[in-house]
Design an enzyme around this catalytic site. Sequence first.
Site, PDB file in Angstrom:
ATOM      1  N   HIS A   1       1.057  13.601   0.303  1.00 28.26           N
ATOM      2  CA  HIS A   1       0.306  12.364   0.533  1.00 28.26           C
ATOM      3  C   HIS A   1      -0.250  12.302   1.958  1.00 28.26           C
ATOM      4  CE1 HIS A   1      -0.616   8.072   0.765  1.00 28.26           C
ATOM      5  NE2 HIS A   1      -0.531   8.021  -0.554  1.00 28.26           N
TER       6      HIS A   1
ATOM      7  N   SER B   1       0.821  -1.211   0.000  1.00 31.50           N
ATOM      8  CA  SER B   1       0.000   0.000   0.000  1.00 31.50           C
ATOM      9  C   SER B   1       0.852   1.257   0.000  1.00 31.50           C
ATOM     10  CB  SER B   1      -0.909   0.015   1.234  1.00 31.50           C
ATOM     11  OG  SER B   1      -1.574   1.263   1.348  1.00 31.50           O
ATOM     12  N   CYS B   2       0.406   2.272  -0.741  1.00 33.76           N
ATOM     13  CA  CYS B   2       1.094   3.568  -0.716  1.00 33.76           C
ATOM     14  C   CYS B   2       0.921   4.247   0.633  1.00 33.76           C
ATOM     15  CB  CYS B   2       0.578   4.477  -1.829  1.00 33.76           C
ATOM     16  SG  CYS B   2      -1.165   4.957  -1.656  1.00 33.76           S
ATOM     17  N   SER B   3      -0.011   3.752   1.445  1.00 27.59           N
ATOM     18  CA  SER B   3      -0.252   4.328   2.766  1.00 27.59           C
ATOM     19  C   SER B   3       0.515   3.619   3.871  1.00 27.59           C
ATOM     20  CB  SER B   3      -1.751   4.293   3.085  1.00 27.59           C
ATOM     21  OG  SER B   3      -2.469   5.115   2.194  1.00 27.59           O
TER      22      SER B   3
END
Length: 482
Positions: free
Chosen positions: A380, A257-259
């Site tokens: 982000h 995940s980019c998170s």
Amino acid sequence: MAVVTLKVPDPLGQPEPASVEAVMERARAAQKAFANVDQETADAAVRALAWSLYNPDHARELAELAVQDTGLGNVADKIRKKQRKTFGTLRDLLRSPSVGVIERDEAKGLVKYAKPMGVIGAVTPSTNPGATPVNKAMMAVKGRNAIVIAPSPLGYRTTARIVDLMRAELAQIGLPEDLVQILPSPVTKESTEALMKACDLVVVTGSQDNVRRAYSSGTPAIGVGAGNVPVIIDETADLDAAAERIRDSKIFDNSTSCSSENAVVIVDAVYDAALAALERAGAYLCTPPERERVIGRLWVKGKLSRDLIARDAAVLAEAFELPPQARDRRFFLVEETGVGKGYPLSGEKLALVLTVYRASDFAAAKERVREILEHQGKGHSCGLHTTDMDRARELAEDLDVVRVLVNFAHTFGNGGGFNSGLGFTLSMGCGSWQKNSISENLSYRNMLNITHLVTAIPEDKPSEEELFGPHWKRIGHQEGAR
């Protein structure tokens, strides 16, 4: 709801589209037939698409296929991701109007009507070849649009399979299958660019090269940015709770995940205690020599190794030649002191490696987070583990990010959660900080045109004194001199 069959003329007379032009022609015919359905029918389509992936048999099949094809992540977490994201997105969509009047403001004399955009072109990544296509399709169809998906070549087989399942679910309730399509294989830069130019809106999740291509295509576009999430643990935090949240988020689907957290910045007063808490939660702290092996093997010629990203912890432990006691650990801590191009650990890793920084106090921790975001991931998100909400508000005021999460397992809150007010999505906008057109989580509202019905209201015209008075006082303006 009774099944309503929408008849769509076959513009090509062939069962399988063979070009971008053919796909678009079918999409436009399907969207035209679907454009004027009522809210009940639009929601029925959304439910059908959601069930195509939420169905436990399908979720497992697609998770296994994705791991087999891409080598990224793990089956159990991919099943959980597919069902959780789909369920949450369905919840959000079914609670929201998207047909006819969607908003009234009597005081301003405004009534807003939702209209479809047409055909959405969706570029999707190899990290989520099943979940992201369904997530975007649900949002597109909610707005009575059609969607054409351009998947990552690595995940093509998985995406093609879920597209088949989505189409079958639509057909089962009498709706046009061609509301959801995939570009013919092989997907190339040329065919993806052709889709971008032909559709009515491009939505890109994945490579920043594709995001830039979308914005230069001449078609309205929504691109999302790269992640590189830093989180702070301050001296007021519940250390064990923070460590467990970070672990749960970091290890989910092997950090695809980019998170996912990429760095943790710990204030000096609790540095050793926080490291101990992370170790109790399943982390292994690398020694200085082990740190050098992590860097040398996770990056090859300056690029992340395809053989090590998103792999199981046991694979990494062996690759990094870690001792036996590290072999059953869940993730790996590596201490760092610098940020920037010369410090690869300061960037996104897509691996079960968490960079650890020491900061003298909260102010220093905040500046370290700012440095990390300036290097990569600006716009982000970031996180904070604390009991001091003033510090959370300070981060939100001072840092250039769209999202600041407080006491969260970041992956489970950033893209929407059942204990988070953010909307469920797999695409997080990062604002102008990453040259994105949205600074919010992607939603169906981004795929609607809005017509404003305007009626007269009592005149709302202030006096000149009300508007210019403070300025006149500053410049010594005399009323009679006008």
